[in-house]
Design a protein around this motif. Structure first.
Motif, PDB file in Angstrom:
ATOM      1  N   THR A   1      -0.538   1.324   0.157  1.00 31.89           N
ATOM      2  CA  THR A   1      -0.479   2.696   0.621  1.00 31.89           C
ATOM      3  C   THR A   1       0.359   2.796   1.892  1.00 31.89           C
ATOM      4  O   THR A   1       0.792   1.772   2.451  1.00 31.89           O
ATOM      5  N   SER A   2       0.565   4.001   2.364  1.00 35.77           N
ATOM      6  CA  SER A   2       1.322   4.160   3.603  1.00 35.77           C
ATOM      7  C   SER A   2       0.515   3.636   4.781  1.00 35.77           C
ATOM      8  O   SER A   2      -0.724   3.600   4.741  1.00 35.77           O
ATOM      9  N   TRP A   3       1.201   3.212   5.811  1.00 35.59           N
ATOM     10  CA  TRP A   3       0.552   2.662   6.995  1.00 35.59           C
ATOM     11  C   TRP A   3      -0.415   3.673   7.609  1.00 35.59           C
ATOM     12  O   TRP A   3      -1.441   3.281   8.170  1.00 35.59           O
ATOM     13  N   ASN A   4      -0.133   4.938   7.487  1.00 35.20           N
ATOM     14  CA  ASN A   4      -1.003   5.965   8.057  1.00 35.20           C
ATOM     15  C   ASN A   4      -2.397   5.981   7.427  1.00 35.20           C
ATOM     16  O   ASN A   4      -3.332   6.542   8.003  1.00 35.20           O
ATOM     17  N   SER A   5      -2.538   5.393   6.250  1.00 34.88           N
ATOM     18  CA  SER A   5      -3.832   5.399   5.549  1.00 34.88           C
ATOM     19  C   SER A   5      -4.550   4.060   5.636  1.00 34.88           C
ATOM     20  O   SER A   5      -5.508   3.820   4.890  1.00 34.88           O
ATOM     21  N   ASN A   6      -4.148   3.199   6.551  1.00 38.75           N
ATOM     22  CA  ASN A   6      -4.653   1.829   6.537  1.00 38.75           C
ATOM     23  C   ASN A   6      -6.133   1.709   6.871  1.00 38.75           C
ATOM     24  O   ASN A   6      -6.742   0.686   6.624  1.00 38.75           O
TER      25      ASN A   6
ATOM     26  N   THR B   1      -3.639  -3.248   0.043  1.00 40.32           N
ATOM     27  CA  THR B   1      -3.127  -1.968  -0.399  1.00 40.32           C
ATOM     28  C   THR B   1      -1.627  -1.880  -0.180  1.00 40.32           C
ATOM     29  O   THR B   1      -1.082  -2.516   0.733  1.00 40.32           O
TER      30      THR B   1
ATOM     31  N   ARG C   1       0.177  -4.957   8.776  1.00 39.66           N
ATOM     32  CA  ARG C   1       1.256  -4.618   7.869  1.00 39.66           C
ATOM     33  C   ARG C   1       1.862  -5.876   7.270  1.00 39.66           C
ATOM     34  O   ARG C   1       1.770  -6.953   7.838  1.00 39.66           O
TER      35      ARG C   1
ATOM     36  N   SER D   1     -10.793   3.918   0.537  1.00 37.18           N
ATOM     37  CA  SER D   1     -10.420   4.336  -0.810  1.00 37.18           C
ATOM     38  C   SER D   1      -8.928   4.168  -1.081  1.00 37.18           C
ATOM     39  O   SER D   1      -8.491   4.238  -2.233  1.00 37.18           O
ATOM     40  N   ALA D   2      -8.141   3.917  -0.060  1.00 39.07           N
ATOM     41  CA  ALA D   2      -6.707   3.696  -0.234  1.00 39.07           C
ATOM     42  C   ALA D   2      -6.395   2.268  -0.652  1.00 39.07           C
ATOM     43  O   ALA D   2      -5.267   1.977  -1.032  1.00 39.07           O
ATOM     44  N   TYR D   3      -7.376   1.393  -0.589  1.00 36.40           N
ATOM     45  CA  TYR D   3      -7.148  -0.018  -0.912  1.00 36.40           C
ATOM     46  C   TYR D   3      -7.342  -0.273  -2.403  1.00 36.40           C
ATOM     47  O   TYR D   3      -8.268   0.247  -3.023  1.00 36.40           O
TER      48      TYR D   3
ATOM     49  N   ILE E   1      -8.470   3.767   5.652  1.00 41.13           N
ATOM     50  CA  ILE E   1      -9.215   4.479   4.615  1.00 41.13           C
ATOM     51  C   ILE E   1      -9.537   3.520   3.481  1.00 41.13           C
ATOM     52  O   ILE E   1      -8.649   3.042   2.781  1.00 41.13           O
TER      53      ILE E   1
END
Length: 124
Positions: A100-105, A98, A51, A109-111, A107
């Motif tokens: 994105t939210s930490w919950n998607s770290n 990214t 993070r 495709s979230a980057y 994934i």
């Protein structure tokens, strides 16, 4: 935005390497930074994430206890210390960024941004 990896190479089983990824063109501490890897003939997989300010970390089960992700926000750089390397760690390693939210770290495709990748080969 540019992400530039360095530090890869050839290492023997049981050895160590430290990858670095220097970011430019973004407000570095706003971003979750991740490391992914792709072995020949396999899909890209998540390795680790960290993070931006709080410094929380997450690891894939396959590297937990062997790899350590860290960051230096003053240097806009994220690191991946890799110890006890084995042949299954051979891959091209990519850093990514990214917001994105930490919950998607974990994934890919979230980057939003990716480095060019760097080869790590573990072989005797």
């Amino acid at each position: 935005v540019q992400l530039v990896e360095s530090g890869g190479g050839l290492v023997q089983p049981g050895g160590s390497l430290r990858l670095s990824c220097r970011a430019s063109g973004l407000t570095f501490n706003y971003y979750i930074m991740g490391w992914f890897r792709q072995a020949s003939g396999k899909e890209r997989e998540f390795v680790a994430a960290i993070r931006g300010i709080a410094g929380n970390t997450k690891y894939a089960d396959s590297v937990k206890g062997r790899f350590t992700i860290s960051r230096d926000n003053a240097k806009n750089t994220v690191y991946l210390q890799m110890n006890s390397l084995n042949v299954e760690d051979t891959a091209v390693y990519y850093c990514a960024a990214t917001r994105t939210s930490w919950n998607s770290n974990a994934i890919g495709s979230a980057y939003d941004y990716w480095g060019q990748g760097i080869q790590v080969t573990v072989s005797s």
